[in-house]
Write a protein that holds these residues in place. Structure first.
Motif, PDB file in Angstrom:
ATOM      1  N   UNK A  62       0.832  -1.201   0.000  1.00 12.04           N
ATOM      2  CA  UNK A  62       0.000   0.000   0.000  1.00 12.04           C
ATOM      3  C   UNK A  62       0.868   1.253   0.000  1.00 12.04           C
ATOM      4  N   UNK A  63       1.929   1.259   0.791  1.00 10.19           N
ATOM      5  CA  UNK A  63       2.840   2.406   0.822  1.00 10.19           C
ATOM      6  C   UNK A  63       3.493   2.623  -0.533  1.00 10.19           C
ATOM      7  N   UNK A  64       3.893   1.541  -1.192  1.00 15.68           N
ATOM      8  CA  UNK A  64       4.506   1.640  -2.522  1.00 15.68           C
ATOM      9  C   UNK A  64       3.541   2.251  -3.539  1.00 15.68           C
ATOM     10  N   UNK A  65       2.268   1.877  -3.452  1.00 14.52           N
ATOM     11  CA  UNK A  65       1.266   2.431  -4.364  1.00 14.52           C
ATOM     12  C   UNK A  65       1.158   3.939  -4.174  1.00 14.52           C
ATOM     13  N   UNK A  66       1.080   4.386  -2.928  1.00 14.73           N
ATOM     14  CA  UNK A  66       0.947   5.823  -2.684  1.00 14.73           C
ATOM     15  C   UNK A  66       2.212   6.586  -3.039  1.00 14.73           C
ATOM     16  N   UNK A  67       3.379   5.997  -2.815  1.00 16.73           N
ATOM     17  CA  UNK A  67       4.622   6.646  -3.237  1.00 16.73           C
ATOM     18  C   UNK A  67       4.688   6.735  -4.762  1.00 16.73           C
ATOM     19  N   UNK A  68       4.245   5.682  -5.435  1.00 11.73           N
ATOM     20  CA  UNK A  68       4.189   5.704  -6.892  1.00 11.73           C
ATOM     21  C   UNK A  68       3.246   6.776  -7.396  1.00 11.73           C
ATOM     22  N   UNK A  69       2.115   6.935  -6.729  1.00 14.61           N
ATOM     23  CA  UNK A  69       1.150   7.980  -7.088  1.00 14.61           C
ATOM     24  C   UNK A  69       1.780   9.364  -6.933  1.00 14.61           C
ATOM     25  N   UNK A 123       4.960  10.049  -7.035  1.00 16.38           N
ATOM     26  CA  UNK A 123       5.973  10.184  -8.089  1.00 16.38           C
ATOM     27  C   UNK A 123       5.336  10.565  -9.421  1.00 16.38           C
ATOM     28  N   UNK A 124       4.175   9.977  -9.712  1.00 18.04           N
ATOM     29  CA  UNK A 124       3.491  10.313 -10.957  1.00 18.04           C
ATOM     30  C   UNK A 124       2.977  11.751 -10.938  1.00 18.04           C
ATOM     31  N   UNK A 125       2.569  12.247  -9.781  1.00 12.07           N
ATOM     32  CA  UNK A 125       2.139  13.640  -9.677  1.00 12.07           C
ATOM     33  C   UNK A 125       3.303  14.592  -9.920  1.00 12.07           C
ATOM     34  N   UNK A 126       4.478  14.236  -9.400  1.00 12.72           N
ATOM     35  CA  UNK A 126       5.659  15.084  -9.539  1.00 12.72           C
ATOM     36  C   UNK A 126       6.278  14.996 -10.926  1.00 12.72           C
ATOM     37  N   UNK A 127       6.168  13.832 -11.562  1.00 10.77           N
ATOM     38  CA  UNK A 127       6.807  13.609 -12.845  1.00 10.77           C
ATOM     39  C   UNK A 127       5.755  13.230 -13.890  1.00 10.77           C
ATOM     40  N   UNK A 170       2.686   2.659 -13.798  1.00  6.68           N
ATOM     41  CA  UNK A 170       3.416   1.948 -12.759  1.00  6.68           C
ATOM     42  C   UNK A 170       2.597   0.730 -12.359  1.00  6.68           C
ATOM     43  N   UNK A 171       3.279  -0.373 -12.033  1.00  6.38           N
ATOM     44  CA  UNK A 171       2.611  -1.617 -11.664  1.00  6.38           C
ATOM     45  C   UNK A 171       3.147  -2.101 -10.327  1.00  6.38           C
ATOM     46  N   UNK A 172       2.235  -2.547  -9.458  1.00  5.09           N
ATOM     47  CA  UNK A 172       2.592  -3.072  -8.143  1.00  5.09           C
ATOM     48  C   UNK A 172       1.873  -4.400  -7.943  1.00  5.09           C
ATOM     49  N   UNK A 173       2.558  -5.367  -7.335  1.00  3.84           N
ATOM     50  CA  UNK A 173       1.964  -6.686  -7.121  1.00  3.84           C
ATOM     51  C   UNK A 173       2.078  -7.108  -5.660  1.00  3.84           C
ATOM     52  N   UNK A 174       1.050  -7.838  -5.221  1.00  3.51           N
ATOM     53  CA  UNK A 174       1.032  -8.422  -3.886  1.00  3.51           C
ATOM     54  C   UNK A 174       0.228  -9.704  -3.969  1.00  3.51           C
ATOM     55  N   UNK A 175       0.865 -10.814  -3.647  1.00  4.04           N
ATOM     56  CA  UNK A 175       0.251 -12.142  -3.708  1.00  4.04           C
ATOM     57  C   UNK A 175      -0.534 -12.322  -5.005  1.00  4.04           C
ATOM     58  N   UNK A 218      -1.921  -4.004  -8.933  1.00  4.44           N
ATOM     59  CA  UNK A 218      -2.478  -2.665  -9.071  1.00  4.44           C
ATOM     60  C   UNK A 218      -1.672  -1.912 -10.109  1.00  4.44           C
ATOM     61  N   UNK A 219      -2.379  -1.267 -11.030  1.00  3.78           N
ATOM     62  CA  UNK A 219      -1.747  -0.508 -12.099  1.00  3.78           C
ATOM     63  C   UNK A 219      -2.177   0.951 -11.966  1.00  3.78           C
ATOM     64  N   UNK A 220      -1.199   1.844 -11.933  1.00  9.37           N
ATOM     65  CA  UNK A 220      -1.459   3.281 -11.992  1.00  9.37           C
ATOM     66  C   UNK A 220      -1.132   3.707 -13.409  1.00  9.37           C
TER      67      UNK A 220
END
Length: 61
Positions: free
Chosen positions: A15-22, A24-28, A34-39, A43-45
């Motif tokens: 969950x923290x990685x998803x929000x950090x990725x979000x 990062x996307x706002x800044x850049x 971006x793609x994140x996986x858990x089990x 989740x794709x942003x």
């Protein structure tokens, strides 16, 4: 007990990685996806045509 705590910690990090990725996307604005996986969950942003960031979560089979 330890297995449950490890899963809880891993999910919290996911969950923290998803929000950090979000953030990062706002800044850049050049980041398109971006793609994140858990089990069994992914989740794709992704930016749409209007450059808005969209979340999509998929279950992996």
């Amino acid at each position: 007990m330890k297995k449950r705590l490890r899963k809880k910690k891993a999910y919290k990090q996911y969950i923290q990685d998803i929000f950090l990725g979000y953030e990062n996307m706002l800044e850049n604005p050049e980041l398109k996806e971006l793609t994140f996986s858990y089990l069994k969950e992914t989740t794709v942003l992704k930016r749409d045509d209007n450059q808005q960031i969209r979340f999509r979560t998929f279950d992996q089979d």
